[in-house]
Design a protein around this motif. Sequence first.
Motif, PDB file in Angstrom:
ATOM      1  N   ILE A  53      71.743 128.588  64.196  1.00 57.44           N
ATOM      2  CA  ILE A  53      71.203 127.813  65.297  1.00 57.44           C
ATOM      3  C   ILE A  53      70.659 128.788  66.321  1.00 57.44           C
ATOM      4  O   ILE A  53      71.375 129.677  66.765  1.00 57.44           O
ATOM      5  N   SER A  54      69.384 128.641  66.668  1.00 61.51           N
ATOM      6  CA  SER A  54      68.886 129.489  67.741  1.00 61.51           C
ATOM      7  C   SER A  54      68.178 128.613  68.765  1.00 61.51           C
ATOM      8  O   SER A  54      67.617 127.570  68.425  1.00 61.51           O
ATOM      9  N   ALA A  55      68.251 129.010  69.986  1.00 62.45           N
ATOM     10  CA  ALA A  55      67.601 128.270  71.056  1.00 62.45           C
ATOM     11  C   ALA A  55      67.394 129.237  72.203  1.00 62.45           C
ATOM     12  O   ALA A  55      67.905 130.359  72.182  1.00 62.45           O
ATOM     13  N   ASP A  56      66.640 128.800  73.215  1.00 66.48           N
ATOM     14  CA  ASP A  56      66.337 129.761  74.277  1.00 66.48           C
ATOM     15  C   ASP A  56      67.456 129.883  75.305  1.00 66.48           C
ATOM     16  O   ASP A  56      67.466 130.803  76.100  1.00 66.48           O
ATOM     17  N   THR A  57      68.411 128.932  75.292  1.00 64.37           N
ATOM     18  CA  THR A  57      69.539 129.104  76.209  1.00 64.37           C
ATOM     19  C   THR A  57      70.835 128.909  75.463  1.00 64.37           C
ATOM     20  O   THR A  57      70.889 128.214  74.447  1.00 64.37           O
ATOM     21  N   LYS A  58      71.874 129.511  75.988  1.00 61.99           N
ATOM     22  CA  LYS A  58      73.196 129.430  75.387  1.00 61.99           C
ATOM     23  C   LYS A  58      73.660 127.974  75.358  1.00 61.99           C
ATOM     24  O   LYS A  58      74.292 127.526  74.406  1.00 61.99           O
ATOM     25  N   GLU A  59      73.324 127.241  76.430  1.00 62.59           N
ATOM     26  CA  GLU A  59      73.745 125.834  76.511  1.00 62.59           C
ATOM     27  C   GLU A  59      73.208 125.041  75.327  1.00 62.59           C
ATOM     28  O   GLU A  59      73.918 124.277  74.707  1.00 62.59           O
ATOM     29  N   LYS A  60      71.926 125.251  75.027  1.00 62.76           N
ATOM     30  CA  LYS A  60      71.311 124.487  73.929  1.00 62.76           C
ATOM     31  C   LYS A  60      71.979 124.812  72.601  1.00 62.76           C
ATOM     32  O   LYS A  60      72.211 123.942  71.776  1.00 62.76           O
ATOM     33  N   VAL A  61      72.265 126.094  72.414  1.00 64.45           N
ATOM     34  CA  VAL A  61      72.961 126.487  71.184  1.00 64.45           C
ATOM     35  C   VAL A  61      74.306 125.766  71.126  1.00 64.45           C
ATOM     36  O   VAL A  61      74.684 125.210  70.107  1.00 64.45           O
ATOM     37  N   GLY A  62      75.003 125.752  72.274  1.00 59.19           N
ATOM     38  CA  GLY A  62      76.293 125.060  72.332  1.00 59.19           C
ATOM     39  C   GLY A  62      76.177 123.605  71.926  1.00 59.19           C
ATOM     40  O   GLY A  62      76.999 123.081  71.170  1.00 59.19           O
ATOM     41  N   VAL A  63      75.122 122.948  72.420  1.00 59.16           N
ATOM     42  CA  VAL A  63      74.910 121.535  72.075  1.00 59.16           C
ATOM     43  C   VAL A  63      74.673 121.393  70.574  1.00 59.16           C
ATOM     44  O   VAL A  63      75.230 120.518  69.910  1.00 59.16           O
ATOM     45  N   GLY A  64      73.875 122.311  70.021  1.00 58.54           N
ATOM     46  CA  GLY A  64      73.593 122.275  68.584  1.00 58.54           C
ATOM     47  C   GLY A  64      74.849 122.458  67.763  1.00 58.54           C
ATOM     48  O   GLY A  64      75.098 121.739  66.785  1.00 58.54           O
ATOM     49  N   VAL A  65      75.655 123.436  68.170  1.00 62.80           N
ATOM     50  CA  VAL A  65      76.902 123.703  67.454  1.00 62.80           C
ATOM     51  C   VAL A  65      77.798 122.471  67.494  1.00 62.80           C
ATOM     52  O   VAL A  65      78.373 122.059  66.488  1.00 62.80           O
ATOM     53  N   LYS A  66      77.884 121.864  68.670  1.00 59.73           N
ATOM     54  CA  LYS A  66      78.738 120.695  68.818  1.00 59.73           C
ATOM     55  C   LYS A  66      78.246 119.556  67.914  1.00 59.73           C
ATOM     56  O   LYS A  66      79.019 118.904  67.238  1.00 59.73           O
ATOM     57  N   LYS A  67      76.923 119.359  67.896  1.00 57.71           N
ATOM     58  CA  LYS A  67      76.329 118.318  67.045  1.00 57.71           C
ATOM     59  C   LYS A  67      76.726 118.519  65.584  1.00 57.71           C
ATOM     60  O   LYS A  67      77.123 117.587  64.902  1.00 57.71           O
ATOM     61  N   ILE A  68      76.607 119.769  65.123  1.00 54.78           N
ATOM     62  CA  ILE A  68      76.919 120.051  63.716  1.00 54.78           C
ATOM     63  C   ILE A  68      78.411 119.865  63.465  1.00 54.78           C
ATOM     64  O   ILE A  68      78.817 119.266  62.474  1.00 54.78           O
ATOM     65  N   ASN A  69      79.233 120.334  64.390  1.00 59.60           N
ATOM     66  CA  ASN A  69      80.672 120.127  64.232  1.00 59.60           C
ATOM     67  C   ASN A  69      81.011 118.650  64.148  1.00 59.60           C
ATOM     68  O   ASN A  69      81.859 118.238  63.350  1.00 59.60           O
ATOM     69  N   ASP A  70      80.334 117.854  64.981  1.00 57.77           N
ATOM     70  CA  ASP A  70      80.583 116.411  64.942  1.00 57.77           C
ATOM     71  C   ASP A  70      80.182 115.833  63.590  1.00 57.77           C
ATOM     72  O   ASP A  70      80.899 115.021  63.015  1.00 57.77           O
ATOM     73  N   LEU A  71      79.032 116.262  63.090  1.00 58.33           N
ATOM     74  CA  LEU A  71      78.573 115.789  61.777  1.00 58.33           C
ATOM     75  C   LEU A  71      79.584 116.139  60.697  1.00 58.33           C
ATOM     76  O   LEU A  71      79.937 115.314  59.863  1.00 58.33           O
ATOM     77  N   ILE A  72      80.042 117.395  60.743  1.00 54.27           N
ATOM     78  CA  ILE A  72      80.984 117.844  59.721  1.00 54.27           C
ATOM     79  C   ILE A  72      82.277 117.045  59.833  1.00 54.27           C
ATOM     80  O   ILE A  72      82.834 116.579  58.841  1.00 54.27           O
ATOM     81  N   ARG A  73      82.731 116.850  61.072  1.00 53.00           N
ATOM     82  CA  ARG A  73      83.978 116.127  61.273  1.00 53.00           C
ATOM     83  C   ARG A  73      83.832 114.704  60.756  1.00 53.00           C
ATOM     84  O   ARG A  73      84.711 114.179  60.082  1.00 53.00           O
ATOM     85  N   GLU A  74      82.660 114.118  61.042  1.00 52.04           N
ATOM     86  CA  GLU A  74      82.419 112.740  60.610  1.00 52.04           C
ATOM     87  C   GLU A  74      82.487 112.620  59.096  1.00 52.04           C
ATOM     88  O   GLU A  74      83.135 111.747  58.555  1.00 52.04           O
ATOM     89  N   SER A  75      81.788 113.551  58.398  1.00 47.87           N
ATOM     90  CA  SER A  75      81.776 113.437  56.945  1.00 47.87           C
ATOM     91  C   SER A  75      83.150 113.767  56.367  1.00 47.87           C
ATOM     92  O   SER A  75      83.569 113.179  55.387  1.00 47.87           O
TER      93      SER A  75
END
Length: 164
Positions: free
Chosen positions: A24-46
């Motif tokens: 995951i790459s993005a121009d700010t750390k916050e955005k990366v954090g949001v991306g990571v959280k999204k993926i973690n949520d997806l993984i947790r869901e499945s």
Amino acid sequence: VKGKGSSKNGIPDNDPEEPLHVYISADTKEKVGVGVKKINDLIRESTDKYDEGGMEVKEHRHNGYIDVEIPNSQIGVVIGKQGNNIQRIQDITGATVMISPRNVPNNPLMKMITISGSPNQCEDALKEIHKTIEELRAFRARLKRQQSGGGGGHHHHNKHDRHH
């Protein structure tokens, strides 16, 4: 993570034994954090879906062999990288452990493994398989606790964290 349509049956084309690395790459750390959280949520869901009904390991004892139904979500760890866990189980128990090419009737989410050998060898191999799955479940439960525990702040990006 990739969603449907990217490959047949939504199964990624990479080797199922290998973990899927998502960069995951993005121009700010916050955005990366949001991306990571999204993926973690997806993984947790499945994973939660997997943990729900119909995903129990089932044994069918026959004369001289045992058929074991194992959920697809757990078959990888039972087989091990390049089959090394199955090999280990065969070495320590003396039983023969085969992954059946046929899926479980009426349940495409399960794979069938056949253990053959003397009754004792079969039971020992079965115990090892259960142990492997228990370890995986414990590991996933730990991950889940880590993910749900405490918000942000810990980004594991130091070089010493490589688990190999």
